[in-house]
Scaffold this motif. Structure first.
Motif, PDB file in Angstrom:
ATOM      1  N   LEU A 142       5.792  37.722 -10.740  1.00 51.98           N
ATOM      2  CA  LEU A 142       6.718  36.847 -11.447  1.00 51.98           C
ATOM      3  C   LEU A 142       6.488  35.422 -10.991  1.00 51.98           C
ATOM      4  O   LEU A 142       6.384  35.166  -9.792  1.00 51.98           O
ATOM      5  CB  LEU A 142       8.163  37.285 -11.147  1.00 51.98           C
ATOM      6  CG  LEU A 142       9.300  36.632 -11.920  1.00 51.98           C
ATOM      7  CD1 LEU A 142       9.272  37.059 -13.385  1.00 51.98           C
ATOM      8  CD2 LEU A 142      10.642  37.009 -11.297  1.00 51.98           C
ATOM      9  N   THR A 143       6.401  34.489 -11.928  1.00 52.81           N
ATOM     10  CA  THR A 143       6.200  33.089 -11.567  1.00 52.81           C
ATOM     11  C   THR A 143       7.542  32.413 -11.306  1.00 52.81           C
ATOM     12  O   THR A 143       8.586  32.874 -11.776  1.00 52.81           O
ATOM     13  CB  THR A 143       5.459  32.338 -12.682  1.00 52.81           C
ATOM     14  OG1 THR A 143       6.293  32.283 -13.844  1.00 52.81           O
ATOM     15  CG2 THR A 143       4.137  33.017 -13.017  1.00 52.81           C
ATOM     16  N   PRO A 144       7.548  31.280 -10.590  1.00 50.99           N
ATOM     17  CA  PRO A 144       8.811  30.586 -10.329  1.00 50.99           C
ATOM     18  C   PRO A 144       9.550  30.182 -11.594  1.00 50.99           C
ATOM     19  O   PRO A 144      10.787  30.185 -11.621  1.00 50.99           O
ATOM     20  CB  PRO A 144       8.364  29.353  -9.524  1.00 50.99           C
ATOM     21  CG  PRO A 144       7.080  29.753  -8.895  1.00 50.99           C
ATOM     22  CD  PRO A 144       6.407  30.650  -9.884  1.00 50.99           C
ATOM     23  N   THR A 147      12.111  33.069 -13.552  1.00 55.64           N
ATOM     24  CA  THR A 147      13.299  33.696 -12.985  1.00 55.64           C
ATOM     25  C   THR A 147      14.508  33.449 -13.882  1.00 55.64           C
ATOM     26  O   THR A 147      14.514  32.556 -14.728  1.00 55.64           O
ATOM     27  CB  THR A 147      13.595  33.172 -11.577  1.00 55.64           C
ATOM     28  OG1 THR A 147      13.778  31.748 -11.630  1.00 55.64           O
ATOM     29  CG2 THR A 147      12.456  33.493 -10.624  1.00 55.64           C
ATOM     30  N   SER A 148      15.545  34.243 -13.683  1.00 52.70           N
ATOM     31  CA  SER A 148      16.784  34.113 -14.444  1.00 52.70           C
ATOM     32  C   SER A 148      17.931  34.625 -13.579  1.00 52.70           C
ATOM     33  O   SER A 148      17.729  34.928 -12.403  1.00 52.70           O
ATOM     34  CB  SER A 148      16.693  34.904 -15.752  1.00 52.70           C
ATOM     35  OG  SER A 148      16.546  36.286 -15.488  1.00 52.70           O
ATOM     36  N   LYS A 149      19.111  34.764 -14.153  1.00 50.25           N
ATOM     37  CA  LYS A 149      20.247  35.224 -13.345  1.00 50.25           C
ATOM     38  C   LYS A 149      20.071  36.658 -12.876  1.00 50.25           C
ATOM     39  O   LYS A 149      20.639  37.059 -11.864  1.00 50.25           O
ATOM     40  CB  LYS A 149      21.547  35.073 -14.118  1.00 50.25           C
ATOM     41  CG  LYS A 149      21.662  35.963 -15.339  1.00 50.25           C
ATOM     42  CD  LYS A 149      23.013  35.777 -16.010  1.00 50.25           C
ATOM     43  CE  LYS A 149      23.161  36.708 -17.224  1.00 50.25           C
ATOM     44  NZ  LYS A 149      24.490  36.538 -17.876  1.00 50.25           N
ATOM     45  N   ALA A 172      17.711  32.385  -9.664  1.00 50.26           N
ATOM     46  CA  ALA A 172      16.603  31.444  -9.771  1.00 50.26           C
ATOM     47  C   ALA A 172      15.642  31.551  -8.593  1.00 50.26           C
ATOM     48  O   ALA A 172      14.449  31.248  -8.724  1.00 50.26           O
ATOM     49  CB  ALA A 172      17.147  30.018  -9.879  1.00 50.26           C
ATOM     50  N   ALA A 173      16.142  31.998  -7.442  1.00 50.03           N
ATOM     51  CA  ALA A 173      15.289  32.137  -6.260  1.00 50.03           C
ATOM     52  C   ALA A 173      14.339  33.318  -6.372  1.00 50.03           C
ATOM     53  O   ALA A 173      13.352  33.397  -5.632  1.00 50.03           O
ATOM     54  CB  ALA A 173      16.141  32.273  -5.001  1.00 50.03           C
ATOM     55  N   ALA A 198       8.995  35.464  -6.452  1.00 54.50           N
ATOM     56  CA  ALA A 198       8.664  34.679  -7.644  1.00 54.50           C
ATOM     57  C   ALA A 198       7.708  33.541  -7.291  1.00 54.50           C
ATOM     58  O   ALA A 198       8.083  32.365  -7.253  1.00 54.50           O
ATOM     59  CB  ALA A 198       9.935  34.133  -8.291  1.00 54.50           C
ATOM     60  N   ASP A 199       6.453  33.908  -7.014  1.00 51.16           N
ATOM     61  CA  ASP A 199       5.470  32.902  -6.631  1.00 51.16           C
ATOM     62  C   ASP A 199       4.142  33.069  -7.375  1.00 51.16           C
ATOM     63  O   ASP A 199       3.135  32.477  -7.010  1.00 51.16           O
ATOM     64  CB  ASP A 199       5.212  32.961  -5.126  1.00 51.16           C
ATOM     65  CG  ASP A 199       4.721  34.339  -4.666  1.00 51.16           C
ATOM     66  OD1 ASP A 199       4.528  35.236  -5.522  1.00 51.16           O
ATOM     67  OD2 ASP A 199       4.526  34.524  -3.447  1.00 51.16           O
TER      68      ASP A 199
END
Length: 266
Positions: A142-144, A147-149, A172-173, A198-199
């Protein structure tokens, strides 16, 4: 709502990561099964070790290396997955290592967004752990910016209408969390990772319920824990879902790529 199937052709996924290539599809790689004996895993940061038990049976696993048609359960338990979708949602095959993974729709903030999930056709008793130990996990990317809630990786049951076990990515983190909900006592029990995934890189994420402990592990390291009641029981007649709750609007859609999803009970 409509059903759709992913085909043999690989498709470029610009919203997931540039590292995902599309040609050609390598030879199929066997799924690396989770350990049958849940070995103790150290916390890299804190230097602690969760007390985990031995034994258990893999009751579902998916490597997503099939060429077409339904997604076969490689555990041999027969929990074949179907793709359910709405508003044009689809999963797309991308190269991961020596095999393939599935990419889900990217983040969408429009009024109407594509939705897709993978579901077992019917519930099965051997996916309900009851009060037994359970472990479940996946490899995620997953990319930064995706992200979502909240995004669901794999779950069975719902927190408000039934019991539940679930692995998700929160906020978001982009931190993984593990959720258990008892069939008669509805408070949500959650263990949240102290680190993000998420990187834009691949990470293994895992949940373990062992007696009165719920652990979340990232890349084999303990990153969060919480205490749960010894009698917490999870039994429901809901299907197991991967990548989202369903094909409807409020489905907590996963927006990255998934591979090697597995569930072990006992």
């Amino acid at each position: 709502m409509r059903s759709c199937w992913f085909g043999a052709a690989l498709v470029a996924v610009s919203t997931v990561a540039v590292a995902l290539t599309v040609n050609p599809l390598p030879a199929h790689a066997p799924l690396a099964a989770p350990p049958v004996a849940l070995a103790a895993t150290p916390d890299k940061a804190a230097g602690t070790t969760p007390a985990v038990g031995a034994g258990g049976v893999v009751v579902a696993r998916y490597a997503f290396n099939g060429r077409a048609g339904s997604i076969i359960d490689e555990s041999g338990r027969g929990h074949t997955l179907r793709v359910i979708s709405g508003h044009g949602g689809a999963v797309r095959r991308v190269v991961h290592g020596q095999g393939s993974a599935l990419a889900f729709p990217g983040r969408c903030t429009a009024r109407v967004c594509p939705h897709v999930a993978l579901q077992t056709a019917t519930s099965s008793a051997d996916l309900n752990p009851g009060t037994r130990n359970i472990a479940f996990g996946a490899e995620v990317m997953l990319t930064p910016g995706q992200t979502s809630k909240g995004q669901n990786i794999v779950q069975k049951g719902y927190s408000t209408t039934s019991s539940q076990w679930k692995l998700q990515i929160d906020g978001a983190a982009g931190r993984p969390s593990c959720v258990l909900v008892d069939e008669k006592r509805p408070p949500i029990r959650m263990a949240t990772s102290s680190v993000s995934v998420a990187d834009g890189q691949w990470h293994s994420v895992e949940c373990r319920r062992v007696a009165t402990n719920l652990f979340v592990l990232v890349n084999g390291y303990l990153r969060g824990r919480t205490t749960i009641p010894a009698k917490l029981s999870i039994t429901n007649d809901r299907p197991m879902s991967i990548g989202g709750k369903g094909a409807y609007a409020d489905n907590d859609q996963f927006n990255g790529a998934l591979d090697n999803v597995w569930v072990q009970i006992g």
